[in-house]
Design a protein around this motif. Structure first.
Motif, PDB file in Angstrom:
ATOM      1  N   LEU A 136       0.829  -1.207   0.000  1.00  0.00           N
ATOM      2  CA  LEU A 136       0.000   0.000   0.000  1.00  0.00           C
ATOM      3  C   LEU A 136       0.863   1.257   0.000  1.00  0.00           C
ATOM      4  CD1 LEU A 136      -2.709   1.439   0.224  1.00  0.00           C
ATOM      5  CD2 LEU A 136      -2.581   1.147   2.710  1.00  0.00           C
ATOM      6  N   LEU A 137       1.873   1.306   0.864  1.00  0.00           N
ATOM      7  CA  LEU A 137       2.743   2.481   0.919  1.00  0.00           C
ATOM      8  C   LEU A 137       3.538   2.644  -0.370  1.00  0.00           C
ATOM      9  CD1 LEU A 137       4.053   2.196   4.602  1.00  0.00           C
ATOM     10  CD2 LEU A 137       2.524   3.945   3.684  1.00  0.00           C
ATOM     11  N   ALA A 138       3.997   1.531  -0.924  1.00  0.00           N
ATOM     12  CA  ALA A 138       4.735   1.617  -2.185  1.00  0.00           C
ATOM     13  C   ALA A 138       3.852   2.170  -3.299  1.00  0.00           C
ATOM     14  CB  ALA A 138       5.274   0.237  -2.559  1.00  0.00           C
ATOM     15  N   ARG A 139       2.556   1.823  -3.294  1.00  0.00           N
ATOM     16  CA  ARG A 139       1.633   2.343  -4.315  1.00  0.00           C
ATOM     17  C   ARG A 139       1.376   3.834  -4.111  1.00  0.00           C
ATOM     18  NH1 ARG A 139      -2.181  -0.838  -3.330  1.00  0.00           N
ATOM     19  NH2 ARG A 139      -3.779   0.525  -2.403  1.00  0.00           N
ATOM     20  N   VAL A 140       1.289   4.260  -2.847  1.00  0.00           N
ATOM     21  CA  VAL A 140       1.086   5.690  -2.566  1.00  0.00           C
ATOM     22  C   VAL A 140       2.291   6.502  -3.023  1.00  0.00           C
ATOM     23  CG1 VAL A 140       0.838   7.384  -0.714  1.00  0.00           C
ATOM     24  CG2 VAL A 140      -0.524   5.299  -0.670  1.00  0.00           C
ATOM     25  N   LEU A 141       3.494   6.001  -2.778  1.00  0.00           N
ATOM     26  CA  LEU A 141       4.703   6.746  -3.094  1.00  0.00           C
ATOM     27  C   LEU A 141       5.099   6.613  -4.564  1.00  0.00           C
ATOM     28  CD1 LEU A 141       6.729   5.842   0.131  1.00  0.00           C
ATOM     29  CD2 LEU A 141       5.788   8.079  -0.458  1.00  0.00           C
ATOM     30  N   ALA A 142       4.475   5.688  -5.296  1.00  0.00           N
ATOM     31  CA  ALA A 142       4.767   5.530  -6.724  1.00  0.00           C
ATOM     32  C   ALA A 142       3.869   6.400  -7.572  1.00  0.00           C
ATOM     33  CB  ALA A 142       4.623   4.068  -7.127  1.00  0.00           C
ATOM     34  N   THR A 143       3.268   7.411  -7.019  1.00  0.00           N
ATOM     35  CA  THR A 143       2.358   8.289  -7.741  1.00  0.00           C
ATOM     36  C   THR A 143       3.081   9.022  -8.868  1.00  0.00           C
ATOM     37  OG1 THR A 143       0.880  10.189  -7.506  1.00  0.00           O
ATOM     38  CG2 THR A 143       2.797  10.113  -6.074  1.00  0.00           C
ATOM     39  N   SER A 144       2.337   9.314  -9.900  1.00  0.00           N
ATOM     40  CA  SER A 144       2.881  10.087 -11.017  1.00  0.00           C
ATOM     41  C   SER A 144       2.575  11.570 -10.891  1.00  0.00           C
ATOM     42  CB  SER A 144       2.301   9.558 -12.338  1.00  0.00           C
ATOM     43  OG  SER A 144       0.877   9.657 -12.334  1.00  0.00           O
ATOM     44  N   THR A 145       1.821  11.936  -9.867  1.00  0.00           N
ATOM     45  CA  THR A 145       1.497  13.344  -9.635  1.00  0.00           C
ATOM     46  C   THR A 145       2.646  13.963  -8.844  1.00  0.00           C
ATOM     47  OG1 THR A 145      -0.844  12.767  -9.548  1.00  0.00           O
ATOM     48  CG2 THR A 145      -0.214  14.924  -8.697  1.00  0.00           C
ATOM     49  N   LEU A 146       3.508  14.662  -9.559  1.00  0.00           N
ATOM     50  CA  LEU A 146       4.704  15.224  -8.960  1.00  0.00           C
ATOM     51  C   LEU A 146       4.730  16.732  -9.166  1.00  0.00           C
ATOM     52  CD1 LEU A 146       7.378  12.620 -10.160  1.00  0.00           C
ATOM     53  CD2 LEU A 146       6.136  12.650  -7.990  1.00  0.00           C
ATOM     54  N   PRO A 147       5.353  17.466  -8.273  1.00  0.00           N
ATOM     55  CA  PRO A 147       5.482  18.921  -8.460  1.00  0.00           C
ATOM     56  C   PRO A 147       6.515  19.237  -9.535  1.00  0.00           C
ATOM     57  CG  PRO A 147       6.643  18.253  -6.479  1.00  0.00           C
ATOM     58  CD  PRO A 147       5.939  17.026  -6.991  1.00  0.00           C
ATOM     59  N   SER A 148       6.423  20.442 -10.056  1.00  0.00           N
ATOM     60  CA  SER A 148       7.361  20.845 -11.110  1.00  0.00           C
ATOM     61  C   SER A 148       8.714  21.275 -10.555  1.00  0.00           C
ATOM     62  CB  SER A 148       6.757  22.003 -11.914  1.00  0.00           C
ATOM     63  OG  SER A 148       6.458  23.110 -11.045  1.00  0.00           O
ATOM     64  N   THR A 149       8.739  21.678  -9.312  1.00  0.00           N
ATOM     65  CA  THR A 149       9.991  22.084  -8.670  1.00  0.00           C
ATOM     66  C   THR A 149      10.167  21.316  -7.374  1.00  0.00           C
ATOM     67  OG1 THR A 149       8.884  23.928  -7.538  1.00  0.00           O
ATOM     68  CG2 THR A 149       9.947  24.407  -9.662  1.00  0.00           C
ATOM     69  N   CYS A 150      11.377  21.304  -6.902  1.00  0.00           N
ATOM     70  CA  CYS A 150      11.698  20.564  -5.672  1.00  0.00           C
ATOM     71  C   CYS A 150      11.518  21.461  -4.456  1.00  0.00           C
ATOM     72  CB  CYS A 150      13.142  20.053  -5.751  1.00  0.00           C
ATOM     73  SG  CYS A 150      13.684  19.183  -4.258  1.00  0.00           S
ATOM     74  N   SER A 196       2.786  17.745  -0.835  1.00  0.00           N
ATOM     75  CA  SER A 196       2.641  17.636   0.616  1.00  0.00           C
ATOM     76  C   SER A 196       1.653  16.552   1.010  1.00  0.00           C
ATOM     77  CB  SER A 196       2.194  18.984   1.198  1.00  0.00           C
ATOM     78  OG  SER A 196       0.942  19.389   0.644  1.00  0.00           O
ATOM     79  N   GLY A 197       0.604  16.342   0.193  1.00  0.00           N
ATOM     80  CA  GLY A 197      -0.374  15.301   0.512  1.00  0.00           C
ATOM     81  C   GLY A 197       0.210  13.912   0.420  1.00  0.00           C
ATOM     82  N   THR A 198       1.083  13.674  -0.547  1.00  0.00           N
ATOM     83  CA  THR A 198       1.691  12.347  -0.688  1.00  0.00           C
ATOM     84  C   THR A 198       2.558  12.019   0.519  1.00  0.00           C
ATOM     85  OG1 THR A 198       1.735  12.671  -3.095  1.00  0.00           O
ATOM     86  CG2 THR A 198       3.091  10.907  -2.180  1.00  0.00           C
ATOM     87  N   ILE A 199       3.410  12.968   0.923  1.00  0.00           N
ATOM     88  CA  ILE A 199       4.261  12.743   2.090  1.00  0.00           C
ATOM     89  C   ILE A 199       3.417  12.594   3.349  1.00  0.00           C
ATOM     90  CG2 ILE A 199       6.035  13.787   3.540  1.00  0.00           C
ATOM     91  CD1 ILE A 199       7.109  12.704   0.944  1.00  0.00           C
ATOM     92  N   ALA A 200       2.365  13.398   3.495  1.00  0.00           N
ATOM     93  CA  ALA A 200       1.520  13.319   4.687  1.00  0.00           C
ATOM     94  C   ALA A 200       0.818  11.972   4.769  1.00  0.00           C
ATOM     95  CB  ALA A 200       0.506  14.458   4.689  1.00  0.00           C
ATOM     96  N   LYS A 201       0.314  11.457   3.632  1.00  0.00           N
ATOM     97  CA  LYS A 201      -0.345  10.146   3.647  1.00  0.00           C
ATOM     98  C   LYS A 201       0.641   9.042   4.017  1.00  0.00           C
ATOM     99  CE  LYS A 201      -2.022  10.380  -0.522  1.00  0.00           C
ATOM    100  NZ  LYS A 201      -2.725   9.953  -1.763  1.00  0.00           N
ATOM    101  N   ALA A 202       1.811   9.081   3.419  1.00  0.00           N
ATOM    102  CA  ALA A 202       2.793   8.035   3.702  1.00  0.00           C
ATOM    103  C   ALA A 202       3.226   8.064   5.165  1.00  0.00           C
ATOM    104  CB  ALA A 202       4.008   8.209   2.789  1.00  0.00           C
ATOM    105  N   ARG A 203       3.466   9.239   5.711  1.00  0.00           N
ATOM    106  CA  ARG A 203       3.905   9.335   7.109  1.00  0.00           C
ATOM    107  C   ARG A 203       2.798   8.878   8.055  1.00  0.00           C
ATOM    108  NH1 ARG A 203       8.220  11.840   8.948  1.00  0.00           N
ATOM    109  NH2 ARG A 203       7.061  12.296  10.854  1.00  0.00           N
TER     110      ARG A 203
END
Length: 575
Positions: free
Chosen positions: A422-436, A446-453
């Protein structure tokens, strides 16, 4: 001096080999004054005068133990090293019982003439400075006089010394009152035992009075009463040298451990180091061990350019911590904060430059009894989190999180080592920001990191408690959006049929995401204000930020106006 002391003549033996002296039954109290008393009156005054001495003589040492229900007062003397100053703090005496005998020894008076011992030379008059003028003899002078006059001295027992008052405490500091108007008024009026003087004492009690000088000192400056023997001595490995030119004294510790140069840069550093520092030298006595560890770490960083120290320890032979720390500074640097905090990064690799390095970001957790209190059973252990030695890890795979078991040998995981489906699927998202986001989220929203944590933390709490994690609840939380703004509402609240725990986990995700957004904005604003202070950017009309070169050209400077720009700061991108 040979001799025996008896209490009465009836106790004298029939055969006597040394003189016997009768000790009178007089009570004698000894006071060990820490100063050399040359003036008897000043010595009495320093002890508080006759009233204070009378108080000490009226009581005996040990009277407080005679009646524990109504203990009597122990005798105590106060000694002032500055008897003329009434503000001086006094030393308190400590009374001890003893069975010493006070002896009076009378020896012939010195005539002031001397000659070489064993010779028949005429006597020569001694200088007046060599003759004591206070009528007392030192212990060495007394022994010398007894040896010189073996048949011409008198001994008399004065009495038994039952008590001794000693001053062994440290004298406290005293605050100078010359610039304190309040203390000067007290000394002028209150210390004068006359009514007309005391009634003229007026102290301004107004809060925050401007004319009041220094505040009143605390009761004590020294925290401990008894002195401590530090027994200072020079370290064995320290050598002292003097510069022949300047005369400066320099100390060098030859046994000091070598200093480790830890390359830790800020999360928003403009560039990353490409090689070890030029001043880095190896001074450890481990020799080939460090060289082998450096070679192993270099080979490991070629296959995985970013890793935590736990990953490196689990992948390498059992090198000691000293050798490991020595080797890491030769092959890697680290970030002091941000998404790649506390990782070993190969020189020349900047994870902020490419989204492919997002899998090496870290998730850090601090789990203890309080965090696991919801699920864990009562235990006498204060904490289940064990900060054990890294090279004695319980498993070579302890850095991986599979969702089936968790180890307490570490608190940091990299995203590439999270194998829970489940965590690997959450972190394998293709929705990424344009800048770091170099401060918090890295190459994730921020939502991806918050869900994983949130999911991983709750998952570990259940594993530590020995319970089965609720995968169905985590599936509902994983459906939350990846990008969560401060005002976003749509899709933020899960279906009420999922239960109260899902609602709480979703609320934790929203709070974590918004906190990350707020922290990132605050760090960006702080960085911008710092650049404004340094003059790297200026604000134009309408609040538009411009580089330093654009601002100068707008003011009429630049090359066409004859101005020269030695330092040019390029305009930064808005992202």
């Amino acid at each position: 001096m040979p001799g025996r002391i008896a209490v009465s003549p009836e106790l004298e033996p029939k055969e006597q080999h040394a003189p016997t002296y009768v000790v009178p039954r007089e009570r004698i109290v000894s006071i060990e004054h820490p100063c050399i008393v040359r003036n008897f009156d000043n010595g009495i005054k320093s002890l508080g005068g006759e009233p204070q001495l009378k108080h000490a003589l009226e009581h005996k040492v040990g009277d407080s133990l005679l009646n524990l229900e109504k203990p009597m007062e122990e005798p105590q003397l106060g000694l002032s090293l500055r008897p003329h100053d009434r503000f001086a703090k006094k030393l308190s005496s400590v009374g001890v019982q003893s069975r010493n005998v006070l002896m009076k020894i009378t020896v012939p008076k010195r005539t002031g003439r001397k000659r070489k011992r064993g010779s028949d030379d005429p006597f020569i008059m001694q200088s007046e400075t060599d003759i004591p003028d206070n009528g007392s003899l030192t212990a060495l002078d007394l022994l010398r006089s007894l040896k010189d006059n073996p048949d011409d001295y008198q001994v008399e027992a004065i009495g038994t010394v039952n008590e001794i008052h000693r001053f062994r405490n440290l004298p406290d500091f005293q605050l100078g009152s010359s610039d304190n108007t309040t203390l000067r008024d007290i000394a002028k009026h209150a210390l004068n035992p006359r009514y007309d003087s005391i009634k003229n004492l007026h102290i301004d009690m107004t809060p925050g009075a401007a004319h009041i000088g220094a505040l009143t000192a605390p009761p004590f400056f020294i925290g401990q009463a008894q002195p401590y023997s530090y027994a200072y001595q020079q370290a064995a490995g320290v050598s002292i040298t003097t510069d022949a030119t300047t005369g400066t004294i320099k100390t060098t510790n030859k046994q000091a451990p070598p200093k480790k140069i830890v390359i830790a840069i800020a999360a928003d550093a403009p560039s990353v180091p490409s090689a070890p520092p030029s001043n880095l030298t190896s001074k450890t006595p481990f020799g080939s061990f460090v060289e082998r560890c450096v070679a192993d770490l270099s080979a490991l960083l070629e296959t995985r350019p970013i890793m935590t120290k736990r990953v490196a320890q689990n992948s390498l032979p059992n090198y000691s911590d000293t050798v490991f720390k020595e080797a890491t500074q030769w092959v890697s640097y680290s970030f002091s904060s941000g998404p790649w905090r506390d990782t070993l990064i190969a020189y020349g690799i900047d994870p902020r430059s490419d989204p492919k390095y997002r899998v090496y970001q870290t998730l850090m957790f601090q789990l203890d009894r309080k965090a696991m209190g919801v699920h864990a059973a009562p235990s006498t252990s204060a904490s289940k989190w064990n900060r054990s030695v890294r090279h004695l890890s319980d498993s070579s795979k302890s850095h991986e999180f599979t969702g089936k078991a968790v180890t307490n040998n570490g608190k940091t995981w990299q995203i590439i080592d999270i194998h829970d489906p489940l965590l690997a699927r959450v972190l394998a998202t293709s929705t990424l920001p344009s800048t770091c986001d170099v401060y918090t989220n890295g190459w994730y929203h921020s939502g991806t990191i918050a869900k994983a944590r949130t999911i991983m933390r709750d998952h570990m709490e259940f594993l530590f408690a020995g319970l089965e994690p609720p995968e169905a609840e985590y599936e509902a939380v994983a459906l939350l959006p990846d990008a969560i703004g401060d005002e976003d509402v749509e899709g933020m609240v899960p279906d009420a049929s999922k239960g109260a725990r899902v609602a709480r986990l979703a609320a934790a995700v929203r709070g974590q995401a918004r906190m990350n957004n707020k922290d990132s904005r605050r760090r960006v604003e702080m960085e911008r204000e710092w650049k404004v202070l340094k003059g790297e950017i200026v604000e134009g009309e309408g609040g538009v930020e411009m580089g330093l070169r654009d601002a100068v050209e707008e003011e009429g400077g630049g090359a066409e106006a004859g101005g020269e720009m030695e330092t040019v700061v390029e305009e930064e991108d808005e992202g």
